[in-house]
Design a protein around this motif. Structure first.
Motif, PDB file in Angstrom:
ATOM      1  N   GLN A 185       0.798  -1.218   0.000  1.00 21.51           N
ATOM      2  CA  GLN A 185       0.000   0.000   0.000  1.00 21.51           C
ATOM      3  C   GLN A 185       0.841   1.284   0.000  1.00 21.51           C
ATOM      4  OE1 GLN A 185      -3.298   0.182  -0.581  1.00 21.51           O
ATOM      5  NE2 GLN A 185      -2.751   2.332  -0.833  1.00 21.51           N
ATOM      6  N   ASP A 186       1.555   1.606   1.084  1.00 21.04           N
ATOM      7  CA  ASP A 186       2.265   2.886   1.154  1.00 21.04           C
ATOM      8  C   ASP A 186       3.614   2.761   1.846  1.00 21.04           C
ATOM      9  OD1 ASP A 186       0.487   5.130   0.124  1.00 21.04           O
ATOM     10  OD2 ASP A 186      -0.880   4.155   1.518  1.00 21.04           O
ATOM     11  N   PHE A 187       4.618   3.435   1.286  1.00 23.11           N
ATOM     12  CA  PHE A 187       5.890   3.590   1.974  1.00 23.11           C
ATOM     13  C   PHE A 187       5.774   4.719   2.996  1.00 23.11           C
ATOM     14  CE2 PHE A 187       7.317   1.808  -2.123  1.00 23.11           C
ATOM     15  CZ  PHE A 187       8.143   0.787  -1.682  1.00 23.11           C
ATOM     16  N   TYR A 188       6.547   4.621   4.086  1.00 20.81           N
ATOM     17  CA  TYR A 188       6.611   5.721   5.049  1.00 20.81           C
ATOM     18  C   TYR A 188       7.927   5.638   5.813  1.00 20.81           C
ATOM     19  CZ  TYR A 188       5.052   2.394   8.729  1.00 20.81           C
ATOM     20  OH  TYR A 188       4.933   1.337   9.604  1.00 20.81           O
ATOM     21  N   ASP A 189       8.164   6.615   6.675  1.00 17.58           N
ATOM     22  CA  ASP A 189       9.420   6.706   7.418  1.00 17.58           C
ATOM     23  C   ASP A 189      10.607   6.693   6.449  1.00 17.58           C
ATOM     24  OD1 ASP A 189      11.190   6.906   9.502  1.00 17.58           O
ATOM     25  OD2 ASP A 189      10.967   4.843  10.199  1.00 17.58           O
ATOM     26  N   ASN A 190      10.559   7.630   5.461  1.00 20.71           N
ATOM     27  CA  ASN A 190      11.636   7.757   4.468  1.00 20.71           C
ATOM     28  C   ASN A 190      11.916   6.443   3.742  1.00 20.71           C
ATOM     29  OD1 ASN A 190      12.234  10.563   4.905  1.00 20.71           O
ATOM     30  ND2 ASN A 190      13.255   9.983   6.821  1.00 20.71           N
ATOM     31  N   ASP A 191      10.839   5.751   3.399  1.00 15.54           N
ATOM     32  CA  ASP A 191      10.895   4.499   2.635  1.00 15.54           C
ATOM     33  C   ASP A 191      11.522   3.343   3.408  1.00 15.54           C
ATOM     34  OD1 ASP A 191       9.837   6.030   0.633  1.00 15.54           O
ATOM     35  OD2 ASP A 191      11.675   6.135  -0.571  1.00 15.54           O
ATOM     36  N   LYS A 192      11.699   3.513   4.708  1.00 19.78           N
ATOM     37  CA  LYS A 192      12.252   2.437   5.526  1.00 19.78           C
ATOM     38  C   LYS A 192      11.178   1.413   5.901  1.00 19.78           C
ATOM     39  CE  LYS A 192      15.681   5.492   7.679  1.00 19.78           C
ATOM     40  NZ  LYS A 192      16.101   6.124   8.972  1.00 19.78           N
ATOM     41  N   LYS A 193       9.914   1.844   5.844  1.00 22.30           N
ATOM     42  CA  LYS A 193       8.803   0.979   6.230  1.00 22.30           C
ATOM     43  C   LYS A 193       7.698   1.054   5.179  1.00 22.30           C
ATOM     44  CE  LYS A 193       9.769   1.697  11.153  1.00 22.30           C
ATOM     45  NZ  LYS A 193       9.237   2.224  12.441  1.00 22.30           N
ATOM     46  N   MET A 194       6.758   0.115   5.266  1.00 24.77           N
ATOM     47  CA  MET A 194       5.663   0.081   4.299  1.00 24.77           C
ATOM     48  C   MET A 194       4.425  -0.546   4.942  1.00 24.77           C
ATOM     49  SD  MET A 194       5.653  -1.673   0.518  1.00 24.77           S
ATOM     50  CE  MET A 194       5.678  -3.353   1.153  1.00 24.77           C
ATOM     51  N   THR A 195       3.267  -0.004   4.614  1.00 21.61           N
ATOM     52  CA  THR A 195       2.016  -0.628   5.038  1.00 21.61           C
ATOM     53  C   THR A 195       1.555  -1.606   3.964  1.00 21.61           C
ATOM     54  OG1 THR A 195       0.730   1.194   4.071  1.00 21.61           O
ATOM     55  CG2 THR A 195       1.251   1.338   6.422  1.00 21.61           C
ATOM     56  N   PHE A 196       0.843  -2.623   4.417  1.00 19.03           N
ATOM     57  CA  PHE A 196       0.240  -3.571   3.480  1.00 19.03           C
ATOM     58  C   PHE A 196      -1.011  -4.159   4.106  1.00 19.03           C
ATOM     59  CE2 PHE A 196       3.238  -6.156   5.927  1.00 19.03           C
ATOM     60  CZ  PHE A 196       2.549  -7.330   6.178  1.00 19.03           C
ATOM     61  N   THR A 197      -1.836  -4.739   3.263  1.00 18.30           N
ATOM     62  CA  THR A 197      -3.100  -5.335   3.705  1.00 18.30           C
ATOM     63  C   THR A 197      -3.036  -6.851   3.578  1.00 18.30           C
ATOM     64  OG1 THR A 197      -4.360  -3.391   2.999  1.00 18.30           O
ATOM     65  CG2 THR A 197      -5.596  -5.414   3.336  1.00 18.30           C
ATOM     66  N   CYS A 198      -3.580  -7.535   4.572  1.00 16.28           N
ATOM     67  CA  CYS A 198      -3.800  -8.982   4.515  1.00 16.28           C
ATOM     68  C   CYS A 198      -5.290  -9.227   4.284  1.00 16.28           C
ATOM     69  CB  CYS A 198      -3.397  -9.652   5.827  1.00 16.28           C
ATOM     70  SG  CYS A 198      -1.691 -10.199   5.908  1.00 16.28           S
ATOM     71  N   TYR A 199      -5.629  -9.881   3.174  1.00 12.82           N
ATOM     72  CA  TYR A 199      -7.025 -10.214   2.891  1.00 12.82           C
ATOM     73  C   TYR A 199      -7.298 -11.654   3.288  1.00 12.82           C
ATOM     74  CZ  TYR A 199      -6.856  -6.052  -0.055  1.00 12.82           C
ATOM     75  OH  TYR A 199      -6.700  -4.777  -0.524  1.00 12.82           O
ATOM     76  N   GLN A 200      -8.364 -11.838   4.042  1.00 16.67           N
ATOM     77  CA  GLN A 200      -8.776 -13.173   4.468  1.00 16.67           C
ATOM     78  C   GLN A 200     -10.000 -13.568   3.666  1.00 16.67           C
ATOM     79  OE1 GLN A 200      -9.421 -13.679   8.709  1.00 16.67           O
ATOM     80  NE2 GLN A 200     -10.919 -15.286   8.339  1.00 16.67           N
ATOM     81  N   HIS A 201      -9.798 -14.397   2.650  1.00 19.54           N
ATOM     82  CA  HIS A 201     -10.893 -14.764   1.748  1.00 19.54           C
ATOM     83  C   HIS A 201     -11.564 -16.086   2.114  1.00 19.54           C
ATOM     84  CE1 HIS A 201      -9.876 -11.485  -0.943  1.00 19.54           C
ATOM     85  NE2 HIS A 201      -8.627 -11.880  -0.964  1.00 19.54           N
ATOM     86  N   SER A 202     -10.925 -16.877   2.956  1.00 19.49           N
ATOM     87  CA  SER A 202     -11.484 -18.186   3.296  1.00 19.49           C
ATOM     88  C   SER A 202     -11.861 -18.245   4.768  1.00 19.49           C
ATOM     89  CB  SER A 202     -10.462 -19.291   2.978  1.00 19.49           C
ATOM     90  OG  SER A 202      -9.313 -19.130   3.781  1.00 19.49           O
ATOM     91  N   ASN A 203     -12.757 -19.169   5.075  1.00 23.63           N
ATOM     92  CA  ASN A 203     -13.174 -19.422   6.461  1.00 23.63           C
ATOM     93  C   ASN A 203     -13.821 -18.203   7.127  1.00 23.63           C
ATOM     94  OD1 ASN A 203     -12.088 -22.054   6.328  1.00 23.63           O
ATOM     95  ND2 ASN A 203     -10.054 -21.252   6.791  1.00 23.63           N
ATOM     96  N   VAL A 204     -14.404 -17.318   6.333  1.00 26.20           N
ATOM     97  CA  VAL A 204     -15.106 -16.194   6.934  1.00 26.20           C
ATOM     98  C   VAL A 204     -16.481 -16.655   7.381  1.00 26.20           C
ATOM     99  CG1 VAL A 204     -13.878 -14.459   5.587  1.00 26.20           C
ATOM    100  CG2 VAL A 204     -15.999 -15.438   4.694  1.00 26.20           C
TER     101      VAL A 204
END
Length: 341
Positions: A197-216
């Protein structure tokens, strides 16, 4: 009998009644309509323009915020089937989409590719020859990019596996290419399909999403959680701290302390179905507790409506997002709006 009735009522969930009117007719003072068509906005690094798609599998446009003039960027490409447009830090563009439209599922998954588009008028998209799943993370400070790979693009990964890749966009040669490619994180479960999703902290870190498509559960289409990764150490953190709600990070604030989230937590009161169909925009503090979670829009209080796909300006003064319909798949929009902070 009256006491019994009161007790029974107290035991029932307090489901809210959705409004039947149009949320665009009752916008708060800090939100204004920008266009009456389009989806997946992206703000330029200098905060002067917004690039967006006219529709899924369509053409890319750019809007000048000072004059409100709109210019098509890909109308010189017959049969364009792009899904997203994003700004590189130098003002050029990254396009994401298929070389040709086959069908909604195939073109969005198996055939999804990265393209480069120069900001020079009349330029045509150039393919990197790189496939990816859904969207990408682009640095605000460098030509760094991250994206995910799933079995839909790489069957050899095997069911339930996905990975995050980080690379540099190299524009020094006659054709664009990706260099310094590195897999920074892997998931080996269907409980976490990855999306950068997005870089932050001067590109030292990054956000991401975990999608749970099964067993919902029966009342949910899917769940999702917001995560961060330290690109130096590989350490990850679950910012959501909630496994049975939908939380998709979309648009980080320039200080790196907060992110927008497409969330469905209001369904605790509304009693609707969980997942990406019944969402509104929230602001989440990236402190790892998952407690500082503030709702910023109320489009989903109106039957059939939702707000989605927010992005934040690099000066933190405003955000752009889209109005959408709950019946459509994720990403489809019907106009862009600006939220002033």
């Amino acid at each position: 009998m009256k006491i019994l009735a009161i007790c029974l009522l107290a035991a029932l969930p307090l489901y809210a009644q959705q409004k039947t009117s149009n949320p665009l007719d009752a916008l708060p003072k800090n939100i204004e309509i920008l266009t009456h068509f389009g989806e997946r906005a992206d703000i330029s690094p200098d905060n002067k323009r917004i690039a967006f798609m006219d529709k899924s599998f369509g053409d890319a446009f750019v809007l000048d915020l000072a004059t409100r003039t709109i210019r098509c960027l890909t109308c010189n490409v017959p049969g364009a089937a792009f899904l997203r447009i994003m700004h590189l830090s130098n003002g050029d563009y990254i396009l994401i989409g298929a070389r040709k439209f086959t069908d909604i599922i195939t073109s969005r998954t198996r055939d999804n590719e990265l393209w480069y588009l120069s900001q020079k008028p009349g330029s045509k998209p150039v393919p990197f020859g790189v496939k990816l799943s859904e969207g990408a993370a682009l640095s605000k400070h460098s030509l760094k990019i991250s994206f995910s790979e799933l079995p839909a693009q790489f069957p050899e990964l095997g069911k339930g596996n996905s990975r995050l890749v980080v690379a540099d966009v190299d524009l020094s040669g006659p054709t664009p290419k990706l260099t310094n490619r590195k897999v920074v994180y892997e998931s080996h479960t269907e409980m976490c399909d990855l999306e950068a999703q997005d870089f932050y902290d001067n590109d030292k870190k990054m956000t991401f999403t975990c999608y749970q498509h099964s067993n919902v559960k029966p009342n949910a289409d899917e769940y999702a959680t917001v995560h961060g990764i330290d690109l130096t150490t590989g350490k990850t953190v679950d910012f959501t701290q909630s496994k049975e709600t939908y939380n998709e990070c979309e648009g980080i604030f320039p200080d790196g302390k907060y992110t927008f989230v497409e969330g469905d937590r209001h369904e605790d009161q509304d009693g609707g179905r969980r997942g990406s169909h019944n969402i509104d925009l929230y602001k989440l503090k990236l402190d790892g507790t998952g407690k500082d979670f503030v709702r910023l829009t109320h489009f989903n209080d109106y039957a059939g409506w939702k707000a989605s796909n927010p992005v934040v300006s690099t000066d933190g003064k405003f955000a752009a997002f889209q109005v959408a319909h709950t019946a459509d798949v994720a990403g489809v929009g019907y106009g862009l709006l600006i939220m002033h902070f």
